[in-house]
Write a protein that holds these residues in place. Structure first.
Motif, PDB file in Angstrom:
ATOM      1  N   ALA A  72      51.512  36.646  39.545  1.00 23.61           N
ATOM      2  CA  ALA A  72      50.282  37.405  39.340  1.00 23.61           C
ATOM      3  C   ALA A  72      49.179  36.451  38.873  1.00 23.61           C
ATOM      4  O   ALA A  72      49.413  35.269  38.627  1.00 23.61           O
ATOM      5  CB  ALA A  72      50.510  38.507  38.311  1.00 23.61           C
ATOM      6  N   SER A  73      47.975  36.983  38.762  1.00 26.83           N
ATOM      7  CA  SER A  73      46.825  36.195  38.337  1.00 26.83           C
ATOM      8  C   SER A  73      45.988  36.971  37.338  1.00 26.83           C
ATOM      9  O   SER A  73      46.029  38.197  37.313  1.00 26.83           O
ATOM     10  CB  SER A  73      45.933  35.865  39.541  1.00 26.83           C
ATOM     11  OG  SER A  73      46.644  35.178  40.521  1.00 26.83           O
ATOM     12  N   GLU A  74      45.227  36.230  36.565  1.00 26.60           N
ATOM     13  CA  GLU A  74      44.233  36.859  35.705  1.00 26.60           C
ATOM     14  C   GLU A  74      42.864  36.388  36.174  1.00 26.60           C
ATOM     15  O   GLU A  74      42.638  35.197  36.384  1.00 26.60           O
ATOM     16  CB  GLU A  74      44.433  36.475  34.241  1.00 26.60           C
ATOM     17  CG  GLU A  74      43.401  37.157  33.352  1.00 26.60           C
ATOM     18  CD  GLU A  74      43.619  36.882  31.874  1.00 26.60           C
ATOM     19  OE1 GLU A  74      43.801  37.853  31.129  1.00 26.60           O
ATOM     20  OE2 GLU A  74      43.600  35.699  31.503  1.00 26.60           O
ATOM     21  N   VAL A  75      41.969  37.352  36.345  1.00 24.03           N
ATOM     22  CA  VAL A  75      40.604  37.055  36.764  1.00 24.03           C
ATOM     23  C   VAL A  75      39.681  37.359  35.588  1.00 24.03           C
ATOM     24  O   VAL A  75      39.730  38.453  35.022  1.00 24.03           O
ATOM     25  CB  VAL A  75      40.194  37.905  37.985  1.00 24.03           C
ATOM     26  CG1 VAL A  75      38.758  37.629  38.380  1.00 24.03           C
ATOM     27  CG2 VAL A  75      41.130  37.639  39.156  1.00 24.03           C
ATOM     28  N   THR A  76      38.854  36.390  35.245  1.00 21.40           N
ATOM     29  CA  THR A  76      37.872  36.561  34.181  1.00 21.40           C
ATOM     30  C   THR A  76      36.485  36.392  34.788  1.00 21.40           C
ATOM     31  O   THR A  76      36.242  35.446  35.541  1.00 21.40           O
ATOM     32  CB  THR A  76      38.081  35.525  33.058  1.00 21.40           C
ATOM     33  OG1 THR A  76      39.399  35.691  32.532  1.00 21.40           O
ATOM     34  CG2 THR A  76      37.061  35.691  31.951  1.00 21.40           C
ATOM     35  N   VAL A  77      35.586  37.323  34.454  1.00 20.84           N
ATOM     36  CA  VAL A  77      34.192  37.236  34.875  1.00 20.84           C
ATOM     37  C   VAL A  77      33.342  37.111  33.618  1.00 20.84           C
ATOM     38  O   VAL A  77      33.522  37.855  32.651  1.00 20.84           O
ATOM     39  CB  VAL A  77      33.752  38.482  35.683  1.00 20.84           C
ATOM     40  CG1 VAL A  77      32.296  38.364  36.093  1.00 20.84           C
ATOM     41  CG2 VAL A  77      34.629  38.663  36.903  1.00 20.84           C
ATOM     42  N   HIS A  78      32.432  36.160  33.648  1.00 19.09           N
ATOM     43  CA  HIS A  78      31.549  35.887  32.504  1.00 19.09           C
ATOM     44  C   HIS A  78      30.106  35.935  32.992  1.00 19.09           C
ATOM     45  O   HIS A  78      29.769  35.333  34.014  1.00 19.09           O
ATOM     46  CB  HIS A  78      31.858  34.502  31.939  1.00 19.09           C
ATOM     47  CG  HIS A  78      31.045  34.150  30.747  1.00 19.09           C
ATOM     48  ND1 HIS A  78      31.501  34.353  29.470  1.00 19.09           N
ATOM     49  CD2 HIS A  78      29.801  33.632  30.631  1.00 19.09           C
ATOM     50  CE1 HIS A  78      30.583  33.956  28.608  1.00 19.09           C
ATOM     51  NE2 HIS A  78      29.536  33.519  29.289  1.00 19.09           N
ATOM     52  N   LEU A  79      29.250  36.657  32.283  1.00 17.36           N
ATOM     53  CA  LEU A  79      27.824  36.739  32.603  1.00 17.36           C
ATOM     54  C   LEU A  79      26.989  36.275  31.426  1.00 17.36           C
ATOM     55  O   LEU A  79      27.301  36.598  30.276  1.00 17.36           O
ATOM     56  CB  LEU A  79      27.427  38.178  32.941  1.00 17.36           C
ATOM     57  CG  LEU A  79      28.161  38.845  34.095  1.00 17.36           C
ATOM     58  CD1 LEU A  79      27.667  40.278  34.260  1.00 17.36           C
ATOM     59  CD2 LEU A  79      27.984  38.063  35.377  1.00 17.36           C
ATOM     60  N   SER A  80      25.924  35.550  31.722  1.00 10.84           N
ATOM     61  CA  SER A  80      24.970  35.107  30.703  1.00 10.84           C
ATOM     62  C   SER A  80      23.574  35.541  31.125  1.00 10.84           C
ATOM     63  O   SER A  80      23.145  35.272  32.253  1.00 10.84           O
ATOM     64  CB  SER A  80      24.983  33.580  30.571  1.00 10.84           C
ATOM     65  OG  SER A  80      26.253  33.120  30.184  1.00 10.84           O
ATOM     66  N   PHE A  81      22.883  36.225  30.225  1.00  7.34           N
ATOM     67  CA  PHE A  81      21.500  36.630  30.451  1.00  7.34           C
ATOM     68  C   PHE A  81      20.637  35.808  29.502  1.00  7.34           C
ATOM     69  O   PHE A  81      20.746  35.934  28.291  1.00  7.34           O
ATOM     70  CB  PHE A  81      21.321  38.129  30.187  1.00  7.34           C
ATOM     71  CG  PHE A  81      22.078  38.983  31.161  1.00  7.34           C
ATOM     72  CD1 PHE A  81      21.517  39.341  32.374  1.00  7.34           C
ATOM     73  CD2 PHE A  81      23.365  39.407  30.870  1.00  7.34           C
ATOM     74  CE1 PHE A  81      22.213  40.124  33.278  1.00  7.34           C
ATOM     75  CE2 PHE A  81      24.075  40.187  31.777  1.00  7.34           C
ATOM     76  CZ  PHE A  81      23.496  40.550  32.981  1.00  7.34           C
ATOM     77  N   PHE A  82      19.770  34.961  30.061  1.00  8.22           N
ATOM     78  CA  PHE A  82      18.980  34.039  29.263  1.00  8.22           C
ATOM     79  C   PHE A  82      17.683  34.661  28.766  1.00  8.22           C
ATOM     80  O   PHE A  82      17.053  34.141  27.860  1.00  8.22           O
ATOM     81  CB  PHE A  82      18.697  32.758  30.049  1.00  8.22           C
ATOM     82  CG  PHE A  82      19.960  32.084  30.503  1.00  8.22           C
ATOM     83  CD1 PHE A  82      20.822  31.498  29.595  1.00  8.22           C
ATOM     84  CD2 PHE A  82      20.305  32.068  31.842  1.00  8.22           C
ATOM     85  CE1 PHE A  82      21.996  30.884  30.006  1.00  8.22           C
ATOM     86  CE2 PHE A  82      21.480  31.460  32.263  1.00  8.22           C
ATOM     87  CZ  PHE A  82      22.315  30.872  31.345  1.00  8.22           C
TER      88      PHE A  82
END
Length: 137
Positions: free
Chosen positions: A92-102
């Motif tokens: 299996a896999s782990e997916v991480t999504v990261h967002l940055s609002f400047f």
């Protein structure tokens, strides 16, 4: 700057998950439903946002050797993000999504972002499942 991050386990090896996530022609099937990506000459893309009916110039880079997608606004520098796929036990896999609002005016708020990220990760998992089930059948 405000940052958000969400993760989800996917039922496939990291290479399969990354290939599905990084397929430019299928981004619209799992990204937030009001965003539509149109590839130009990569890494250049245009992102159309339904609720504002605006197009934004952006960049999208796939780094297969790192199992990582990176993106951000091209002209304004107000927003950036990444998606990272990591293998875990039992294929299996782990997916991480990261967002940055400047810039504050680009940040839709924690509840909206978490809802959008959770929905996107759920749709990506569905796409991965369809691909895995299709390959097995």
């Amino acid at each position: 700057m405000t940052e958000y991050e969400r993760s989800r386990t996917m039922p496939a090896p990291p290479e399969q998950v990354f290939d599905e996530a990084a397929n430019v022609g299928r981004l619209n099937s799992w990204m937030p439903e009001d965003l539509h990506v149109r590839a130009e000459e990569l890494p250049a893309v245009t992102v159309h946002e339904d609720h504002s009916d605006r197009d934004t110039s952006a960049l999208l880079r796939a780094r297969k050797e790192q199992m990582r997608l990176e993106w951000g606004t091209r002209d304004t520098g107000g927003y950036a993000g990444w998606l990272q796929v990591a293998g875990i036990d039992s294929g299996a896999s782990e997916v991480t999504v990261h967002l940055s609002f400047f810039e504050k005016e680009h940040d839709p708020g924690q509840e909206a972002v978490h809802t959008a990220l959770d929905g996107s990760l759920e749709r990506l998992e569905e796409q991965v499942r369809l691909r895995v089930d299709g390959a097995a059948g």
